[in-house]
Design a protein around this motif. Structure first.
Motif, PDB file in Angstrom:
ATOM      1  N   THR A   1       0.787  -1.115   0.034  1.00  0.00           N
ATOM      2  CA  THR A   1       0.034   0.063  -0.037  1.00  0.00           C
ATOM      3  C   THR A   1       0.851   1.180   0.190  1.00  0.00           C
ATOM      4  OG1 THR A   1      -1.809  -1.485   1.273  1.00  0.00           O
ATOM      5  CG2 THR A   1      -1.881   1.174   1.271  1.00  0.00           C
ATOM      6  N   GLU A   2       0.771   2.040  -0.861  1.00  0.00           N
ATOM      7  CA  GLU A   2       1.406   3.310  -1.069  1.00  0.00           C
ATOM      8  C   GLU A   2       0.692   4.693  -0.800  1.00  0.00           C
ATOM      9  OE1 GLU A   2       4.943   5.225  -4.110  1.00  0.00           O
ATOM     10  OE2 GLU A   2       3.269   3.825  -4.983  1.00  0.00           O
ATOM     11  N   PHE A   3       1.080   5.523   0.105  1.00  0.00           N
ATOM     12  CA  PHE A   3       0.701   6.831   0.377  1.00  0.00           C
ATOM     13  C   PHE A   3       1.479   7.826  -0.315  1.00  0.00           C
ATOM     14  CE2 PHE A   3      -0.924   4.002   3.850  1.00  0.00           C
ATOM     15  CZ  PHE A   3      -2.311   4.149   3.759  1.00  0.00           C
ATOM     16  N   SER A   4       0.861   8.568  -1.214  1.00  0.00           N
ATOM     17  CA  SER A   4       1.706   9.498  -1.901  1.00  0.00           C
ATOM     18  C   SER A   4       0.991  11.173  -1.536  1.00  0.00           C
ATOM     19  CB  SER A   4       1.962   9.303  -3.310  1.00  0.00           C
ATOM     20  OG  SER A   4       2.397   8.146  -3.772  1.00  0.00           O
TER      21      SER A   4
ATOM     22  N   THR B   1       3.894  10.886   6.825  1.00  0.00           N
ATOM     23  CA  THR B   1       4.928  10.212   7.989  1.00  0.00           C
ATOM     24  C   THR B   1       3.886   9.970   9.294  1.00  0.00           C
ATOM     25  OG1 THR B   1       6.665  10.957   7.211  1.00  0.00           O
ATOM     26  CG2 THR B   1       6.585  10.447   9.505  1.00  0.00           C
ATOM     27  N   GLN B   2       2.930  11.025   9.388  1.00  0.00           N
ATOM     28  CA  GLN B   2       1.962  10.841  10.570  1.00  0.00           C
ATOM     29  C   GLN B   2       1.153   9.245  10.402  1.00  0.00           C
ATOM     30  OE1 GLN B   2       2.425  12.304  13.427  1.00  0.00           O
ATOM     31  NE2 GLN B   2       0.955  12.623  14.467  1.00  0.00           N
ATOM     32  N   LEU B   3       0.594   9.333   9.243  1.00  0.00           N
ATOM     33  CA  LEU B   3      -0.174   8.205   8.985  1.00  0.00           C
ATOM     34  C   LEU B   3       0.614   7.030   8.896  1.00  0.00           C
ATOM     35  CD1 LEU B   3      -3.027   7.094   8.201  1.00  0.00           C
ATOM     36  CD2 LEU B   3      -2.313   7.490   5.728  1.00  0.00           C
TER      37      LEU B   3
ATOM     38  N   GLY C   1      14.523   9.592   5.055  1.00  0.00           N
ATOM     39  CA  GLY C   1      14.843  10.731   5.092  1.00  0.00           C
ATOM     40  C   GLY C   1      14.908  11.543   6.526  1.00  0.00           C
ATOM     41  N   ASN C   2      13.971  10.935   7.643  1.00  0.00           N
ATOM     42  CA  ASN C   2      13.906  11.432   8.643  1.00  0.00           C
ATOM     43  C   ASN C   2      14.866  11.061   9.646  1.00  0.00           C
ATOM     44  OD1 ASN C   2      11.427  13.120   8.195  1.00  0.00           O
ATOM     45  ND2 ASN C   2      10.472  11.181   7.593  1.00  0.00           N
ATOM     46  N   SER C   3      14.935  11.649  10.759  1.00  0.00           N
ATOM     47  CA  SER C   3      15.803  11.211  11.917  1.00  0.00           C
ATOM     48  C   SER C   3      15.363  10.013  12.646  1.00  0.00           C
ATOM     49  CB  SER C   3      16.009  12.389  12.726  1.00  0.00           C
ATOM     50  OG  SER C   3      16.731  12.047  14.117  1.00  0.00           O
ATOM     51  N   ARG C   4      16.292   9.070  13.085  1.00  0.00           N
ATOM     52  CA  ARG C   4      15.535   8.051  13.614  1.00  0.00           C
ATOM     53  C   ARG C   4      15.140   8.318  15.141  1.00  0.00           C
ATOM     54  NH1 ARG C   4      20.233   3.712  14.111  1.00  0.00           N
ATOM     55  NH2 ARG C   4      18.597   2.753  15.499  1.00  0.00           N
TER      56      ARG C   4
ATOM     57  N   THR D   1       5.660   5.145   1.862  1.00  0.00           N
ATOM     58  CA  THR D   1       5.148   6.455   1.567  1.00  0.00           C
ATOM     59  C   THR D   1       6.052   7.231   0.329  1.00  0.00           C
ATOM     60  OG1 THR D   1       6.338   7.646   3.242  1.00  0.00           O
ATOM     61  CG2 THR D   1       4.422   6.828   4.049  1.00  0.00           C
ATOM     62  N   ASN D   2       5.512   8.020  -0.369  1.00  0.00           N
ATOM     63  CA  ASN D   2       6.223   8.580  -1.486  1.00  0.00           C
ATOM     64  C   ASN D   2       5.908  10.152  -1.350  1.00  0.00           C
ATOM     65  OD1 ASN D   2       7.824   8.853  -3.893  1.00  0.00           O
ATOM     66  ND2 ASN D   2       5.954   7.983  -4.972  1.00  0.00           N
TER      67      ASN D   2
END
Length: 337
Positions: A25-28, A36-38, A60-63, A220-221
């Motif tokens: 499933t891809e959220f763009s 990211t919140q989803l 791309g986000n910080s761990r 996510t894209n």
């Protein structure tokens, strides 16, 4: 069968829709559209409610930032559960006992989650190979291990962040991107117990030995701007105001991964102009979410099991249902409008 979001707090298995098992499933969507919140909300529900193993890979986000946001969501879920268990006995208030129980349950849920950050396709493929080997060991493991861990959720957040730069080079870059897409689709189908080893799974399930292990993939894209000519040929995706969106999913023609594709975009017509601080359960600010506009996000179904869907508020497809829904971004994940 799938995960679905129910009353913004519970994700469970159902045949009514949601994030399907054995599929990608891809959220763009454009920046700040809730991708990211989803994804974090789905991960938190899978780890806390379903007690699944979760692999969260960020491009791309910080761990550290992701871990803090995920802990906030698990803590919110744990607080609601603790209130349901102890609220009637303690007068419905939040006591130190409820706080301790909630924090303990949230930390236990986080033990089921691994968070990683990858800079490129090579690092992503290496992590996917490790997860692939772990899932293969689960399939060949004992019955007790399968009962303890009955599913895995794989989340790849911001694939455009770690794969997009490969497309600016030679043909090797497009081959790497294609390899990532093929690997995700193969893992989704290979490791889902309902689709793999069907004879064994159905026989053991009917005998009551254990439920087959499930596997789901969420991606996510990002988005890129459309060319003017594409607004006519590809511009069927519309915002809630009826105007064609000026963006499209990133990664271009080299990226074919989703069985179910959803486009996210902020509904500007319902945007609150005031800025509201988020009241976190533990009063700890989270990077990127210390304050937020009360945005309403419109989610539009773009493709469903390989078939393209016509967008728009009044469009629907037999067997699919309404092609759009709306949700509000909140500190504990997302909430229905």
């Amino acid at each position: 069968e799938s995960f679905i979001n129910n009353d913004d707090n519970i994700i469970y298995r159902s045949s009514r829709g949601g994030v399907p098992f054995g599929m990608v499933t891809e959220f763009s969507g454009p920046p700040s559209s809730g991708k990211t919140q989803l994804a974090l909300s789905i991960a938190a529900h899978a780890a806390f409610e379903n007690k699944w193993q979760v692999h969260y890979i960020s491009g791309g986000n910080s761990r550290k930032a992701l871990s803090r946001r995920l802990f906030t969501m698990c803590l919110e879920l744990a607080r609601v559960t603790a209130m349901q268990c102890w609220g009637s006995e303690l007068g419905g208030g939040i006591t130190d006992h409820i706080k301790e129980d909630a924090q303990s349950a949230a930390l236990k849920a986080l033990d089921r989650v691994t968070v990683a950050s990858v800079p490129d396709a090579y690092s992503l493929l290496a992590i996917l190979a490790r997860i692939d080997n772990e899932e293969a060991s689960f399939r060949g493991g004992s019955d007790s291990s399968k009962r303890e861990n009955n599913g895995t959720l794989l989340v790849v957040d911001s694939v455009s962040g770690c794969l997009g730069h490969h497309l600016s080079g030679d043909k090797v870059g497009s081959a790497l991107v294609n390899q990532v897409a093929l690997t995700l689709r193969q893992m989704a189908r290979t490791h889902d117990g309902h689709l793999g080893s069907n004879m064994t799974s159905h026989a053991q399930e009917s005998s009551g030995m254990f439920q087959p292990r499930r596997f789901a993939v969420v991606v996510t894209n990002g988005s890129v701007a459309k060319r003017s000519s594409e607004n006519e040929s590809l511009g069927s995706s519309k915002t809630t105001t009826g105007k064609p969106t000026q963006n499209k999913p990133a990664m271009g023609r080299y990226w074919h991964v989703s069985d179910v594709g959803v486009w996210l975009e902020v509904d500007r017509s319902q945007r609150d102009s005031r800025t509201h601080p988020i009241n976190f359960y533990d009063d700890t600010p989270v990077v990127g979410l210390s304050s937020v506009d009360k945005n309403v996000v419109c989610a539009t179904l773009q493709n469903h099991y390989g078939k393209s869907c016509k967008s728009g508020r009044d469009q629907s497809t037999p067997g699919v249902g309404t092609l759009f829904t709306e949700f509000r971004i909140r500190s504990g994940g997302i909430a229905d409008v």
